[in-house]
Design a protein around this motif. Structure first.
Motif, mmCIF file in Angstrom:
data_model
loop_
_atom_site.group_PDB
_atom_site.id
_atom_site.type_symbol
_atom_site.label_atom_id
_atom_site.label_comp_id
_atom_site.label_asym_id
_atom_site.label_seq_id
_atom_site.Cartn_x
_atom_site.Cartn_y
_atom_site.Cartn_z
ATOM 1 N N THR A 123 40.679 -54.715 -18.040
ATOM 2 C CA THR A 123 39.375 -54.505 -18.662
ATOM 3 C C THR A 123 39.527 -54.714 -20.161
ATOM 4 O OG1 THR A 123 38.724 -52.932 -16.963
ATOM 5 C CG2 THR A 123 37.475 -52.895 -19.017
ATOM 6 N N SER A 124 38.721 -55.603 -20.723
ATOM 7 C CA SER A 124 38.846 -55.983 -22.128
ATOM 8 C C SER A 124 38.121 -55.006 -23.040
ATOM 9 C CB SER A 124 38.252 -57.379 -22.329
ATOM 10 O OG SER A 124 36.841 -57.335 -22.128
ATOM 11 N N ARG A 125 38.330 -55.171 -24.334
ATOM 12 C CA ARG A 125 37.606 -54.357 -25.309
ATOM 13 C C ARG A 125 36.097 -54.482 -25.131
ATOM 14 N NH1 ARG A 125 38.362 -51.865 -30.146
ATOM 15 N NH2 ARG A 125 36.571 -51.831 -31.564
ATOM 16 N N LYS A 126 35.644 -55.660 -24.794
ATOM 17 C CA LYS A 126 34.206 -55.897 -24.647
ATOM 18 C C LYS A 126 33.649 -55.312 -23.359
ATOM 19 C CE LYS A 126 30.762 -59.507 -25.427
ATOM 20 N NZ LYS A 126 30.527 -60.922 -25.769
ATOM 21 N N GLY A 127 34.535 -54.883 -22.466
ATOM 22 C CA GLY A 127 34.094 -54.344 -21.190
ATOM 23 C C GLY A 127 34.135 -55.340 -20.055
ATOM 24 N N LEU A 128 34.334 -56.609 -20.351
ATOM 25 C CA LEU A 128 34.460 -57.624 -19.312
ATOM 26 C C LEU A 128 35.799 -57.460 -18.594
ATOM 27 C CD1 LEU A 128 33.160 -60.739 -21.288
ATOM 28 C CD2 LEU A 128 31.927 -59.481 -19.506
ATOM 29 N N THR A 129 35.765 -57.585 -17.273
ATOM 30 C CA THR A 129 37.002 -57.513 -16.504
ATOM 31 C C THR A 129 37.584 -58.915 -16.331
ATOM 32 O OG1 THR A 129 35.721 -57.619 -14.453
ATOM 33 C CG2 THR A 129 36.337 -55.429 -15.277
ATOM 34 N N VAL A 130 38.914 -58.971 -16.308
ATOM 35 C CA VAL A 130 39.612 -60.253 -16.239
ATOM 36 C C VAL A 130 40.657 -60.207 -15.129
ATOM 37 C CG1 VAL A 130 41.028 -61.930 -17.487
ATOM 38 C CG2 VAL A 130 39.300 -60.601 -18.727
ATOM 39 N N GLU A 131 40.548 -61.133 -14.193
ATOM 40 C CA GLU A 131 41.554 -61.272 -13.138
ATOM 41 C C GLU A 131 42.702 -62.132 -13.661
ATOM 42 O OE1 GLU A 131 42.065 -62.851 -8.523
ATOM 43 O OE2 GLU A 131 40.095 -62.911 -9.495
ATOM 44 N N ILE A 132 43.926 -61.652 -13.505
ATOM 45 C CA ILE A 132 45.106 -62.371 -13.987
ATOM 46 C C ILE A 132 45.625 -63.260 -12.868
ATOM 47 C CG2 ILE A 132 47.399 -62.172 -14.990
ATOM 48 C CD1 ILE A 132 45.055 -61.100 -16.727
ATOM 49 N N ASN A 133 45.377 -64.533 -12.986
ATOM 50 C CA ASN A 133 45.895 -65.483 -12.006
ATOM 51 C C ASN A 133 47.117 -66.238 -12.513
ATOM 52 O OD1 ASN A 133 44.310 -65.215 -9.609
ATOM 53 N ND2 ASN A 133 42.558 -65.923 -10.795
ATOM 54 N N ASN A 134 47.475 -66.015 -13.762
ATOM 55 C CA ASN A 134 48.722 -66.571 -14.294
ATOM 56 C C ASN A 134 49.073 -65.787 -15.551
ATOM 57 O OD1 ASN A 134 50.826 -68.122 -15.416
ATOM 58 N ND2 ASN A 134 49.995 -70.015 -14.564
ATOM 59 N N THR A 135 50.219 -65.141 -15.568
ATOM 60 C CA THR A 135 50.613 -64.363 -16.750
ATOM 61 C C THR A 135 51.003 -65.264 -17.920
ATOM 62 O OG1 THR A 135 52.935 -64.198 -16.032
ATOM 63 C CG2 THR A 135 51.413 -62.448 -15.313
ATOM 64 N N ASP A 136 51.133 -66.561 -17.662
ATOM 65 C CA ASP A 136 51.443 -67.505 -18.738
ATOM 66 C C ASP A 136 50.187 -67.963 -19.469
ATOM 67 O OD1 ASP A 136 53.107 -68.981 -20.359
ATOM 68 O OD2 ASP A 136 53.242 -70.685 -18.989
ATOM 69 N N ALA A 137 49.031 -67.502 -19.044
ATOM 70 C CA ALA A 137 47.784 -67.748 -19.782
ATOM 71 C C ALA A 137 47.433 -66.475 -20.544
ATOM 72 C CB ALA A 137 46.669 -68.157 -18.838
ATOM 73 N N GLU A 138 48.396 -66.030 -21.353
ATOM 74 C CA GLU A 138 48.275 -64.731 -22.034
ATOM 75 C C GLU A 138 47.608 -64.822 -23.397
ATOM 76 O OE1 GLU A 138 51.000 -66.570 -24.539
ATOM 77 O OE2 GLU A 138 50.918 -66.645 -22.359
ATOM 78 N N GLY A 139 47.663 -65.994 -24.033
ATOM 79 C CA GLY A 139 47.131 -66.107 -25.384
ATOM 80 C C GLY A 139 45.650 -65.794 -25.451
ATOM 81 N N ARG A 140 44.901 -66.260 -24.452
ATOM 82 C CA ARG A 140 43.454 -66.013 -24.448
ATOM 83 C C ARG A 140 43.143 -64.525 -24.240
ATOM 84 N NH1 ARG A 140 42.765 -70.193 -19.718
ATOM 85 N NH2 ARG A 140 44.577 -70.934 -20.900
#
Length: 464
Positions: A301-318
């Motif tokens: 769960t992000s600061r903005k409240g949007l939830t994010v599914e992690i489908n690759n831990t190598d896409a961490e910069g975003r």
């Protein structure tokens, strides 16, 4: 080794700039017939970077001819036409004896200073020995400030993660703040959870050093401008670990942070921060592997409240950028810019030398692209393509950090970041490479600034 111009009060030797034409080199009228004959005997044609030293009767050197190639833009393959002169002319002070039509003396002087760069932290390097007296009509302070900012970027990126982890990146930011009288605050470790930066914490908690958010402010009188730079000091890929060949350059994954620090340094040296309310935000982390590393399949769960599914831990910069962008956007700045070494897709599309940027405003984008081309800092617009929004919307969360399919990777990453903005008047995202893969005049192999001068020179248009 800071960049420096030659001493105008010391003895100097002239260097004549010579155009190449189909009829031969356009030798200046000011040289003697003997010098012209000598140049022809040496096969001097005025090709870009070609040098012909002019001797005196005692065997000394009294001056030089230097080729700057054809005037037609289609033949301009070297970004910094005087950089080779800086690298190859004999030691001493040199001055431009002429300025042919179409030659930009400010850009020439900048290229000369860029060629003085040496990364000498771990290995001795001979300092530059040929120095250019700043050409008449060129603002020496401005050119020096641009070179100082570039040198800072190169130094930060070139330093390996053993000496440029999150703590050292924080120190670099503190040094910049102290140098220019800026304010800095830092949120570190578990305090990120308490202060609602969950994705920065999740990405960085497995690192050898705690994750942190660096927040610099230059309190000026003008509009709010906020720069957000990706500060992943090393990227293993996390549990979706990279192969060794892909990990070799991951010390440069903080290139976005380096570039926003370099831009802030340049703006401050030029006194431009007095007329801007400038903020710099850098999420500084390592994407490492440990028992507490975030996992594929996790929902954050992000600061903005949007939830994010992690489908690759190598896409961490975003992920770390998203929390920082959400914070930046809360102030509704006039201009919000993110810079990141974000996607391989951007390199596939445009290569290492031409970073894409994303912007919804046609006039702003045109001003940015024009400034980049005019100041030898090229950038190229790519679209926030709205029909691809569905690609970043998974079934069980608001957003997907790594949509499958292999298509439009740079665009979907940019669309992901845009979800965390909305209050800023203008938002631009730069997907930079931050690295010069092979040496070129004025650009040694290694860390590189990208987009800084384009942004700096476009600012008046962007803030209208």
């Amino acid at each position: 080794m800071p960049p420096e111009f030659g001493d105008p009060n010391a003895p100097t030797r002239p260097v004549w700039l010579v155009r190449q034409t189909t009829d031969g080199p356009q030798l200046p009228d000011a040289i003697t017939e003997a010098d012209a004959a000598w140049a022809r005997a040496q096969g001097f044609a005025g090709r870009t970077g070609q040098i012909c030293l002019l001797p005196d009767h005692a065997g000394g050197i009294v001056g030089a001819l230097y080729g700057i190639g054809r005037e037609s833009p289609r033949h301009h393959r070297e970004r910094y036409v005087l950089a080779t002169a800086a690298e190859k002319l004999p030691a001493g002070n040199w001055r431009l004896a002429n300025q042919p039509a179409g030659f930009d003396p400010a850009l020439g002087a900048l290229g000369w200073l860029f060629a003085q760069y040496r990364f000498a932290r771990y290995k001795k390097a001979e300092p530059a020995s040929a120095h250019l007296v700043c050409p008449e009509g060129v603002d020496a302070k401005r050119i020096s400030a641009l070179a100082e900012g570039e040198f800072l970027v190169r130094d930060l990126i070139n330093t390996p993660a053993s000496d440029m982890g999150p703590a050292q990146l924080e120190q670099a930011a503190r040094d910049l703040a102290a140098r220019h009288g800026a304010q800095i605050s830092v949120i570190t470790g578990d305090e990120l959870i308490a202060r609602n930066f969950p994705m920065i914490h999740a990405v960085g908690r497995a690192g050898a050093e705690p994750p942190r958010l660096l927040d610099l402010r230059f309190e000026g009188r003008g509009p709010r401008v906020t720069l957000v730079g990706k500060g992943v000091c090393f990227d293993t890929g996390g549990l979706d670990i990279k192969p060794a060949s892909s990990m070799a350059l991951m010390k440069k994954d903080m290139g976005g942070a380096a570039n926003v620090l370099g831009l802030a340094d340049t703006l401050a040296r030029l006194g431009m921060t007095r007329d801007l309310n400038l903020r710099v935000l850098i999420p500084a982390v390592e994407n490492a592997i440990s028992g507490n590393a975030f996992r594929p399949g996790d929902i954050l769960t992000s600061r903005k409240g949007l939830t994010v599914e992690i489908n690759n831990t190598d896409a961490e910069g975003r992920l770390v950028l998203a929390d920082a962008l959400a914070l930046a956007d809360e102030e509704a700045p006039e201009l919000l810019i993110s810079m990141a070494t974000l996607t391989g897709a951007a390199r596939v599309a445009l290569g290492p030398d031409l970073p894409p940027f994303f912007c919804d405003d046609d006039a702003v984008a045109a001003a940015m692209q024009a400034a980049g081309m005019a100041h030898a800092d090229p950038v190229w617009r790519m679209p926030f393509w709205n029909p691809y929004e569905t690609m970043i919307e998974p079934a069980i969360a608001d957003l997907d950090n790594a949509p499958g399919g292999g298509f439009a990777g740079a665009i979907t990453a940019a669309l992901f970041l845009r979800r965390f903005t909305g209050k800023a008047r203008h938002y631009l995202h730069f997907d930079i490479y931050g690295w010069q893969p092979s040496a070129a005049p004025g650009r040694p192999k290694g860390g590189a600034g990208q987009g800084m001068r384009a942004i700096l020179n476009a600012l008046p248009e962007l803030l209208k």
